[in-house]
Design an enzyme around this catalytic site. Sequence first.
Site, PDB file in Angstrom:
ATOM      1  N   CYS A  42      16.586  67.793  39.055  1.00 46.93           N
ATOM      2  CA  CYS A  42      16.254  66.430  38.651  1.00 46.93           C
ATOM      3  C   CYS A  42      15.742  66.419  37.215  1.00 46.93           C
ATOM      4  O   CYS A  42      15.176  67.403  36.734  1.00 46.93           O
ATOM      5  CB  CYS A  42      15.185  65.856  39.593  1.00 46.93           C
ATOM      6  SG  CYS A  42      14.810  64.106  39.269  1.00 46.93           S
ATOM      7  N   ASP A  44      13.270  64.899  36.242  1.00 47.26           N
ATOM      8  CA  ASP A  44      11.817  64.726  36.315  1.00 47.26           C
ATOM      9  C   ASP A  44      11.068  65.754  35.450  1.00 47.26           C
ATOM     10  O   ASP A  44      11.346  66.953  35.527  1.00 47.26           O
ATOM     11  CB  ASP A  44      11.385  64.881  37.794  1.00 47.26           C
ATOM     12  CG  ASP A  44       9.973  64.393  38.034  1.00 47.26           C
ATOM     13  OD1 ASP A  44       9.035  64.973  37.441  1.00 47.26           O
ATOM     14  OD2 ASP A  44       9.798  63.445  38.813  1.00 47.26           O
ATOM     15  N   ARG A  46       8.298  66.987  35.702  1.00 42.27           N
ATOM     16  CA  ARG A  46       7.447  67.950  36.421  1.00 42.27           C
ATOM     17  C   ARG A  46       8.231  69.105  37.032  1.00 42.27           C
ATOM     18  O   ARG A  46       7.657  69.969  37.684  1.00 42.27           O
ATOM     19  CB  ARG A  46       6.672  67.218  37.535  1.00 42.27           C
ATOM     20  CG  ARG A  46       5.755  66.116  37.034  1.00 42.27           C
ATOM     21  CD  ARG A  46       5.363  65.189  38.159  1.00 42.27           C
ATOM     22  NE  ARG A  46       6.521  64.491  38.700  1.00 42.27           N
ATOM     23  CZ  ARG A  46       6.477  63.642  39.733  1.00 42.27           C
ATOM     24  NH1 ARG A  46       5.324  63.412  40.333  1.00 42.27           N
ATOM     25  NH2 ARG A  46       7.577  63.049  40.160  1.00 42.27           N
ATOM     26  N   HIS A  98      13.374  67.752  44.667  1.00 39.38           N
ATOM     27  CA  HIS A  98      11.913  67.855  44.707  1.00 39.38           C
ATOM     28  C   HIS A  98      11.298  66.692  45.467  1.00 39.38           C
ATOM     29  O   HIS A  98      11.915  65.633  45.598  1.00 39.38           O
ATOM     30  CB  HIS A  98      11.340  67.939  43.284  1.00 39.38           C
ATOM     31  CG  HIS A  98      11.480  66.669  42.489  1.00 39.38           C
ATOM     32  ND1 HIS A  98      10.425  65.828  42.237  1.00 39.38           N
ATOM     33  CD2 HIS A  98      12.558  66.102  41.886  1.00 39.38           C
ATOM     34  CE1 HIS A  98      10.847  64.800  41.505  1.00 39.38           C
ATOM     35  NE2 HIS A  98      12.132  64.938  41.281  1.00 39.38           N
ATOM     36  N   CYS A 101      10.062  62.367  44.269  1.00 39.33           N
ATOM     37  CA  CYS A 101      11.131  62.064  43.316  1.00 39.33           C
ATOM     38  C   CYS A 101      11.298  60.546  43.197  1.00 39.33           C
ATOM     39  O   CYS A 101      11.546  59.860  44.191  1.00 39.33           O
ATOM     40  CB  CYS A 101      12.441  62.701  43.788  1.00 39.33           C
ATOM     41  SG  CYS A 101      13.844  62.363  42.697  1.00 39.33           S
TER      42      CYS A 101
HETATM   43 CO    CO Z   1      13.369  63.420  40.776  1.00 40.58          CO
END
Ligand code: CO
Length: 220
Positions: A42, A44, A46, A98, A101
């Site tokens: 992803c 993302d 993190r 994850h 999300c």
């Molecule tokens: Co995500």
Amino acid sequence: MPDPAEMLANNRLWARDVVERDPDFFHRLAEQQAPDCLWIGCSDSRVPATQIVDVPPGEIFVHRNVANQVIHSDLNCQSVIQFAVDVLVVKHILICGHYHCSGIAAAAENERHGLVDHWLRNLVDLFESHRPMLDAVKDDKRRRQLQSELGVIQQVSNVSTTTTVRDAWSRGQDLHIHGWVYDVADGLVKDLKVTLGPDSDNAAVINQAIRKAGEAALKE
Ligand code: CO
């Protein structure tokens, strides 16, 4: 949070530090990349691919998008897979989703967010197709985790049916696809046991992984 000027300053310090520890590091990497793994994760902030599995630059070929999806009409992701499998000859494709999300949450809530709704539509349909299993999980947080897991399992299946991977397996190429989920709350990666290879019964492995993910979510 560092601003771009601070990031450039950090970069100087990082490069100097790497060279101090391994003077030949960047010269070696400049010659060629020879990663064994393709990571599809992803976007993302993190979930930084190389950092969470603690490997240095040069080890993982990376593709990231919202909710770590592999969609057959997405020329970007399909090109990454083709290049990784045919040119870099990676041995592993890691799909890493994850928990927590935003993409999964947006698809789960099926609310309007704009253009990204089109991108997430496959996940909306996926969750609809698993509605009885998802409805059986009463805890909202656990149900959302299960949705992340189902998303990963679906992407593993999608990778396995690309022309690139089917051709590689028919040539006898040593290539395995793995489904993982990362918990941003504890930093740990869980293997969803949905590993597909040239000799596996893919439909059986996928169905079993879906069933086990559903059963585990019900028990917790
Ligand atoms: Co995500």
